[in-house]
Design a protein around this motif. Structure first.
Motif, PDB file in Angstrom:
ATOM      1  N   LEU A 122       0.828  -1.215   0.000  1.00  0.00           N
ATOM      2  CA  LEU A 122       0.000   0.000   0.000  1.00  0.00           C
ATOM      3  C   LEU A 122       0.860   1.261   0.000  1.00  0.00           C
ATOM      4  CD1 LEU A 122      -2.871  -1.073   2.420  1.00  0.00           C
ATOM      5  CD2 LEU A 122      -2.945  -0.926  -0.072  1.00  0.00           C
ATOM      6  N   HIS A 123       1.989   1.194   0.699  1.00  0.00           N
ATOM      7  CA  HIS A 123       2.910   2.345   0.716  1.00  0.00           C
ATOM      8  C   HIS A 123       3.419   2.624  -0.699  1.00  0.00           C
ATOM      9  CE1 HIS A 123       6.135   5.000   2.182  1.00  0.00           C
ATOM     10  NE2 HIS A 123       6.888   4.415   1.243  1.00  0.00           N
ATOM     11  N   VAL A 124       3.830   1.578  -1.394  1.00  0.00           N
ATOM     12  CA  VAL A 124       4.368   1.734  -2.752  1.00  0.00           C
ATOM     13  C   VAL A 124       3.293   2.270  -3.698  1.00  0.00           C
ATOM     14  CG1 VAL A 124       5.271   0.467  -4.760  1.00  0.00           C
ATOM     15  CG2 VAL A 124       6.182   0.011  -2.463  1.00  0.00           C
ATOM     16  N   ALA A 278      10.758  -8.562  -0.399  1.00  0.00           N
ATOM     17  CA  ALA A 278      10.900  -9.318  -1.652  1.00  0.00           C
ATOM     18  C   ALA A 278       9.535  -9.811  -2.134  1.00  0.00           C
ATOM     19  CB  ALA A 278      11.857 -10.491  -1.434  1.00  0.00           C
ATOM     20  N   GLY A 279       8.702 -10.259  -1.181  1.00  0.00           N
ATOM     21  CA  GLY A 279       7.347 -10.695  -1.542  1.00  0.00           C
ATOM     22  C   GLY A 279       6.500  -9.535  -2.028  1.00  0.00           C
ATOM     23  N   ALA A 280       6.590  -8.398  -1.319  1.00  0.00           N
ATOM     24  CA  ALA A 280       5.824  -7.203  -1.703  1.00  0.00           C
ATOM     25  C   ALA A 280       6.217  -6.729  -3.103  1.00  0.00           C
ATOM     26  CB  ALA A 280       6.049  -6.086  -0.678  1.00  0.00           C
ATOM     27  N   LYS A 281       7.502  -6.839  -3.423  1.00  0.00           N
ATOM     28  CA  LYS A 281       7.988  -6.406  -4.750  1.00  0.00           C
ATOM     29  C   LYS A 281       7.334  -7.231  -5.855  1.00  0.00           C
ATOM     30  CE  LYS A 281      12.374  -7.134  -6.130  1.00  0.00           C
ATOM     31  NZ  LYS A 281      12.411  -7.750  -7.485  1.00  0.00           N
ATOM     32  N   TRP A 282       7.268  -8.562  -5.663  1.00  0.00           N
ATOM     33  CA  TRP A 282       6.631  -9.422  -6.665  1.00  0.00           C
ATOM     34  C   TRP A 282       5.160  -9.043  -6.865  1.00  0.00           C
ATOM     35  CZ3 TRP A 282       7.696 -11.678 -10.776  1.00  0.00           C
ATOM     36  CH2 TRP A 282       8.733 -12.578 -10.946  1.00  0.00           C
ATOM     37  N   ILE A 283       4.467  -8.823  -5.734  1.00  0.00           N
ATOM     38  CA  ILE A 283       3.037  -8.463  -5.825  1.00  0.00           C
ATOM     39  C   ILE A 283       2.872  -7.147  -6.582  1.00  0.00           C
ATOM     40  CG2 ILE A 283       0.994  -7.765  -4.506  1.00  0.00           C
ATOM     41  CD1 ILE A 283       1.393 -10.738  -4.330  1.00  0.00           C
ATOM     42  N   CYS A 284       3.688  -6.149  -6.228  1.00  0.00           N
ATOM     43  CA  CYS A 284       3.582  -4.845  -6.891  1.00  0.00           C
ATOM     44  C   CYS A 284       3.870  -4.965  -8.388  1.00  0.00           C
ATOM     45  CB  CYS A 284       4.537  -3.836  -6.240  1.00  0.00           C
ATOM     46  SG  CYS A 284       3.971  -3.275  -4.616  1.00  0.00           S
ATOM     47  N   MET A 287       0.998  -6.055 -10.116  1.00  0.00           N
ATOM     48  CA  MET A 287      -0.020  -5.007 -10.166  1.00  0.00           C
ATOM     49  C   MET A 287       0.406  -3.847 -11.066  1.00  0.00           C
ATOM     50  SD  MET A 287      -1.183  -4.956  -6.136  1.00  0.00           S
ATOM     51  CE  MET A 287      -2.578  -3.848  -6.333  1.00  0.00           C
ATOM     52  N   GLY A 288       1.539  -4.022 -11.749  1.00  0.00           N
ATOM     53  CA  GLY A 288       1.946  -3.031 -12.750  1.00  0.00           C
ATOM     54  C   GLY A 288       3.018  -2.049 -12.323  1.00  0.00           C
ATOM     55  N   VAL A 289       3.640  -2.263 -11.141  1.00  0.00           N
ATOM     56  CA  VAL A 289       4.698  -1.362 -10.675  1.00  0.00           C
ATOM     57  C   VAL A 289       6.056  -1.993 -10.989  1.00  0.00           C
ATOM     58  CG1 VAL A 289       5.731  -0.193  -8.677  1.00  0.00           C
ATOM     59  CG2 VAL A 289       3.245  -0.463  -8.821  1.00  0.00           C
ATOM     60  N   GLY A 290       6.881  -1.336 -11.785  1.00  0.00           N
ATOM     61  CA  GLY A 290       8.197  -1.868 -12.162  1.00  0.00           C
ATOM     62  C   GLY A 290       9.164  -1.909 -10.989  1.00  0.00           C
ATOM     63  N   GLU A 291      10.232  -2.685 -11.132  1.00  0.00           N
ATOM     64  CA  GLU A 291      11.214  -2.868 -10.052  1.00  0.00           C
ATOM     65  C   GLU A 291      11.834  -1.554  -9.606  1.00  0.00           C
ATOM     66  OE1 GLU A 291      14.049  -6.482  -9.337  1.00  0.00           O
ATOM     67  OE2 GLU A 291      15.082  -5.103 -10.681  1.00  0.00           O
ATOM     68  N   ASP A 292      12.260  -0.730 -10.537  1.00  0.00           N
ATOM     69  CA  ASP A 292      12.891   0.559 -10.180  1.00  0.00           C
ATOM     70  C   ASP A 292      11.909   1.447  -9.413  1.00  0.00           C
ATOM     71  OD1 ASP A 292      15.146  -0.296 -11.429  1.00  0.00           O
ATOM     72  OD2 ASP A 292      14.922   0.957 -13.219  1.00  0.00           O
ATOM     73  N   ASP A 293      10.650   1.476  -9.868  1.00  0.00           N
ATOM     74  CA  ASP A 293       9.628   2.278  -9.188  1.00  0.00           C
ATOM     75  C   ASP A 293       9.349   1.729  -7.792  1.00  0.00           C
ATOM     76  OD1 ASP A 293       9.331   4.058 -11.259  1.00  0.00           O
ATOM     77  OD2 ASP A 293       7.681   2.964 -12.201  1.00  0.00           O
ATOM     78  N   PHE A 294       9.407   0.392  -7.663  1.00  0.00           N
ATOM     79  CA  PHE A 294       9.193  -0.210  -6.339  1.00  0.00           C
ATOM     80  C   PHE A 294      10.278   0.257  -5.376  1.00  0.00           C
ATOM     81  CE2 PHE A 294      10.126  -3.382  -3.112  1.00  0.00           C
ATOM     82  CZ  PHE A 294       8.874  -3.594  -2.547  1.00  0.00           C
TER      83      PHE A 294
END
Length: 451
Positions: A122-124, A278-284, A287-294
């Motif tokens: 949710l923060h991201v 690491a888990g949150a990054k995969w979920i994001c 949901m359409g959020v790229g790694e750099d943006d995460f």
């Protein structure tokens, strides 16, 4: 819709009531007692019941539905009246599913880490101004409520609790959400009053995995043996994405992780929290959020409320409050603090407060949980054991269970407070772990320890 909440004062229930009021629903509710902050929040929005108690006359055929909280009993007078009149009754998770059945449902499950992972996601999303509906188990910085519902948002992010849905629906909550995207962080036996064996408890996560829609996505922690087994043995037609702890280092009390752009400092720490990230990054990413943006967003994440929450600090001492109470959480949190502050004395205080932790048979699960602490303290209230109608637990049983001879045990709140406020915290890290309040400890006053 015209809805009535039975047991409106609960943490989850009152947040759902506030979210639905904001959405334009007509809301009423009852409860036999309501504590802060629920009381003030309900009062501010005109939803606080005029008097406490159960009033069957509030239940009429004019209601579209009842939302039934876990705090109510199966023989609740309002519930019996609703059944008699044939008013539709929803449990909390059933109603959330009804609100999200036309959305993409993202459900975060696991014995530990689910609030933190949901908070990170949710923060991201909030950082990048991506609007979603959500339900999370803690109050988050920058969010007004723990539940947010709209008609227009595409996604609903749900913290998937394995505890029971309602007094008349004994299915775990997370079995009812039917996720499109899900995550499993870890499995460590908990809620033994409901799941009497480890095998029975693990089975709930298999059911959750198989509840994903066909073609759904399961993100899972491959470093957790039970999670790996549950997900990889599932024959459901789902896509499986494992994650593990990223590479990291600790320099002068700050944790750095490796990214494509180089080393990045974080405002949180602990192997378990890096795993959560690491888990949150995969979920994001799903949901359409790229790694750099995460990574850009997660750099400013400071943690979920009561999850390794820093409540006081000076140049050579720090005090943390953490919700940890189950054995796996206690071990992970204590280890994280010791690794982060390797040169300091770590004083770890744990309150045994839940049904599981006060159960004489379950106590042995705590063996080694406080081993990383330089000083280990356990507080429990014999009165709490009595209220829960459980067998008395002795100090000797606790010492044996933790398998630590030098463990310090307190049973009286005033003696525990006296111990805390007489500590010299020079070059120390104090960690307070509990889902309770140590018999009335004022956490704000702990700042005085560092003056």
């Amino acid at each position: 819709m015209n809805l009535h909440f039975i047991a409106i004062g609960g943490s989850a229930m009152h947040n759902l009531a506030l979210a639905l009021l904001q959405k334009g629903y007509q809301i009423t509710g009852s409860d036999d007692t309501i504590f802060e902050p629920s009381k003030s929040r309900l009062e501010k929005k005109g939803l606080l019941p005029k008097e406490f108690g159960w009033f069957p006359e509030k239940i009429t055929k004019d209601l579209d539905a009842i939302v039934l909280g876990m705090h109510a009993k199966a023989d609740n007078p309002e519930l019996l009246k609703a059944k008699e009149l044939g008013v539709k009754i929803y449990s909390y998770p059933e109603f959330l599913y009804e609100q999200s059945k036309d959305k993409t449902r993202v459900v975060i499950g696991g014995s530990h880490g689910k609030t933190t992972i949901t908070s990170m996601i949710l923060h991201v999303l909030n950082y990048h101004e991506i609007e979603v509906d959500y339900m999370v188990g803690a109050q988050l910085e920058g969010f007004d409520t723990m539940v947010h519902l709209t008609s227009e948002n595409e996604f609903m992010v749900l913290e998937g609790d394995e505890y029971l849905s309602s007094p008349i629906d004994l299915r775990p909550k997370f079995h009812l959400y039917k996720p499109n995207i899900a995550l499993l962080s870890g499995i460590a036996w908990d809620h033994i009053n409901v799941f009497p064996t480890f095998e029975n408890y693990v089975a709930q996560f298999s059911i959750f995995t198989d509840s994903l829609i066909n073609g759904g996505i399961m993100v899972y922690n491959e470093e957790d043996v039970e999670v790996k087994k549950v997900v990889e043995n599932s024959e459901s037609p789902i896509k499986k994405y494992p994650y593990k702890t990223p590479d990291y280092k600790i320099i002068n009390g700050t944790t750095f992780i490796e990214t494509a752009e180089g080393e990045m400092p974080l405002d949180f720490f602990g192997k378990h929290n890096l795993q959560n990230m690491a888990g949150a990054k995969w979920i994001c990413q799903h949901m359409g959020v790229g790694e750099d943006d995460f990574y850009e967003a997660i750099a400013s994440f400071k943690g979920a409320s009561k999850r390794l929450e820093k409540i006081a600090e000076n140049d050579d001492a720090v005090v943390f409050k953490d919700f940890a109470h189950s054995p796996s959480k206690v071990k992970a949190t204590t280890t994280a603090v010791k690794n982060q502050y390797a040169e300091r004395k770590v004083i770890a205080c744990l309150e045994l407060h839940t049904y599981s932790s006060l159960n004489a048979e379950f106590l042995k699960e705590y063996e080694g949980a406080l081993d990383k602490a330089d000083v280990a303290v356990v507080f429990y209230s014999p009165h709490a054991v009595e209220i829960k109608k459980m067998k008395e637990v002795s100090a000797n049983q606790i010492k044996t269970a933790f398998n630590r001879e030098d463990i310090i045990i307190y049973t009286k709140p005033e003696e525990f407070r006296s111990y805390l406020f007489n500590q010299n915290l020079e070059n120390s890290a104090l960690l307070l772990m509990s889902s309770g309040d140590y018999g009335g400890l004022d956490f704000k006053k702990l700042k005085e320890l560092l003056k």
